[in-house]
Design an enzyme around this catalytic site. Structure first.
Site, PDB file in Angstrom:
ATOM      1  N   ALA A   1     -49.579 -37.863   0.914  1.00  0.00           N
ATOM      2  CA  ALA A   1     -48.314 -38.594   0.889  1.00  0.00           C
ATOM      3  C   ALA A   1     -48.003 -39.157   2.265  1.00  0.00           C
ATOM      4  O   ALA A   1     -46.899 -39.020   2.789  1.00  0.00           O
ATOM      5  CB  ALA A   1     -47.188 -37.677   0.406  1.00  0.00           C
TER       6      ALA A   1
ATOM      7  N   MET B   1     -43.430 -41.085  -2.573  1.00  0.00           N
ATOM      8  CA  MET B   1     -43.477 -40.162  -3.697  1.00  0.00           C
ATOM      9  C   MET B   1     -42.262 -40.253  -4.603  1.00  0.00           C
ATOM     10  O   MET B   1     -42.067 -39.411  -5.469  1.00  0.00           O
ATOM     11  CB  MET B   1     -43.620 -38.723  -3.181  1.00  0.00           C
ATOM     12  CG  MET B   1     -44.988 -38.395  -2.615  1.00  0.00           C
ATOM     13  SD  MET B   1     -46.373 -38.818  -3.719  1.00  0.00           S
ATOM     14  CE  MET B   1     -45.877 -38.017  -5.231  1.00  0.00           C
TER      15      MET B   1
ATOM     16  N   HIS C   1     -34.286 -47.872   7.152  1.00  0.00           N
ATOM     17  CA  HIS C   1     -34.582 -46.464   7.349  1.00  0.00           C
ATOM     18  C   HIS C   1     -33.865 -45.938   8.590  1.00  0.00           C
ATOM     19  O   HIS C   1     -33.312 -46.710   9.372  1.00  0.00           O
ATOM     20  CB  HIS C   1     -36.091 -46.239   7.488  1.00  0.00           C
ATOM     21  CG  HIS C   1     -36.836 -46.340   6.195  1.00  0.00           C
ATOM     22  ND1 HIS C   1     -37.316 -47.534   5.698  1.00  0.00           N
ATOM     23  CD2 HIS C   1     -37.172 -45.393   5.287  1.00  0.00           C
ATOM     24  CE1 HIS C   1     -37.927 -47.325   4.538  1.00  0.00           C
ATOM     25  NE2 HIS C   1     -37.860 -46.034   4.271  1.00  0.00           N
TER      26      HIS C   1
ATOM     27  N   LYS D   1     -37.704 -43.432  12.439  1.00  0.00           N
ATOM     28  CA  LYS D   1     -38.927 -43.812  11.730  1.00  0.00           C
ATOM     29  C   LYS D   1     -39.847 -44.607  12.658  1.00  0.00           C
ATOM     30  O   LYS D   1     -39.403 -45.514  13.368  1.00  0.00           O
ATOM     31  CB  LYS D   1     -38.589 -44.635  10.486  1.00  0.00           C
ATOM     32  CG  LYS D   1     -39.805 -44.919   9.594  1.00  0.00           C
ATOM     33  CD  LYS D   1     -39.378 -45.529   8.275  1.00  0.00           C
ATOM     34  CE  LYS D   1     -40.568 -45.835   7.385  1.00  0.00           C
ATOM     35  NZ  LYS D   1     -41.344 -44.636   7.031  1.00  0.00           N
TER      36      LYS D   1
END
Length: 245
Positions: free
Chosen positions: A81, A108, A137, A141
């Site tokens: 992931a 996911m 975001h 990030k």
């Protein structure tokens, strides 16, 4: 069940541990993270010699080759992931998939899976529309644009032959009809927002997915792991999990 969580000390590693403890307390967890500070956790996956039903990786794409090699050698299904894999790392995944079931996902969230499919249908329905993707975001990030935004854009490209990705728009000039734009915002503690704007001269269709809690990614990962342990060797997608047909 016995799951290996690789990247156990990260935000998603903690979220997945909490979800499993809350919903499947009988599940055994093997925790692996290079930042491990005590003997309750392994620093390297190679240090664990026991069995497991699935490896779930929420670490970094640089771990991909080692993960794929270990999982294949131990005949253990592998869920990756993470995003940003190099060609060499993708090749390692493909090679492992000849021996074990492997699932590689940029996101996911099952909602993102549905968003991706809807975006492709909408892009095909409006073949001349302008398409712009906006992703938001949190300010910590690292990757820009997000792996999910790139996945959405590439899905649209698949039904838009000749289109091209434009990351940001920092120069003056008229928009090209072939463009699929991606714009990234980083601010505060936003978990994740992805919007796809499909616009003609007379109307706009906006598709939007907003993540409220990182637990949704843990939910998707657990669902995917439960799916993988039942499958034959091969390379699987998140789309394969959902009853979409």
């Amino acid at each position: 069940m016995k799951y290996i969580i690789h990247g156990a000390m990260g935000r998603m590693g903690h979220a997945l541990q909490k979800l499993i403890h809350d919903t499947a307390p009988d599940t055994d967890l093997i925790l692996v993270d290079p930042r491990a500070e005590d003997e309750s956790m392994y620093r390297k996956l190679e240090d664990y010699t026991g069995r497991a039903d699935c490896v779930i990786d929420f670490s970094h794409h640089s771990a991909t080759k080692a993960l794929a090699a270990w999982a294949a050698a131990h005949h253990t299904p592998l869920l990756i992931a993470t995003t940003g894999q190099t060609e060499e790392e993708l090749a390692a995944i493909s090679e492992a998939a000849g021996t074990i079931p492997v699932l590689l996902a940029s996101n996911m969230s099952m909602g993102i899976v549905v968003l991706n499919l809807l975006a492709q249908k909408a892009a095909k329905a409006f073949p001349t529309a302008d398409i712009e993707i906006v992703e938001i975001h949190h300010n910590r990030k690292l990757d820009v644009p997000s792996g999910t935004a790139l996945t959405l854009a590439k899905g649209i490209q698949a039904v838009r032959p000749g289109s091209r990705l434009v990351i940001g728009r920092h120069e003056n000039g008229k928009r090209d009809v072939r463009d699929i734009g991606i714009h990234s915002l980083r601010m505060g503690n936003v978990v994740g927002v992805h919007e796809i704007h499909i616009c003609t001269d007379t109307q706009t269709l906006t598709l939007r997915h907003e993540a409220h809690d990182r637990a949704l990614f843990a939910e998707g990962a657990l669902q995917a792991a439960q799916y993988l342990v039942t499958k034959a060797p091969g390379l699987y997608r998140v789309e394969d999990i959902l009853p979409l047909e």
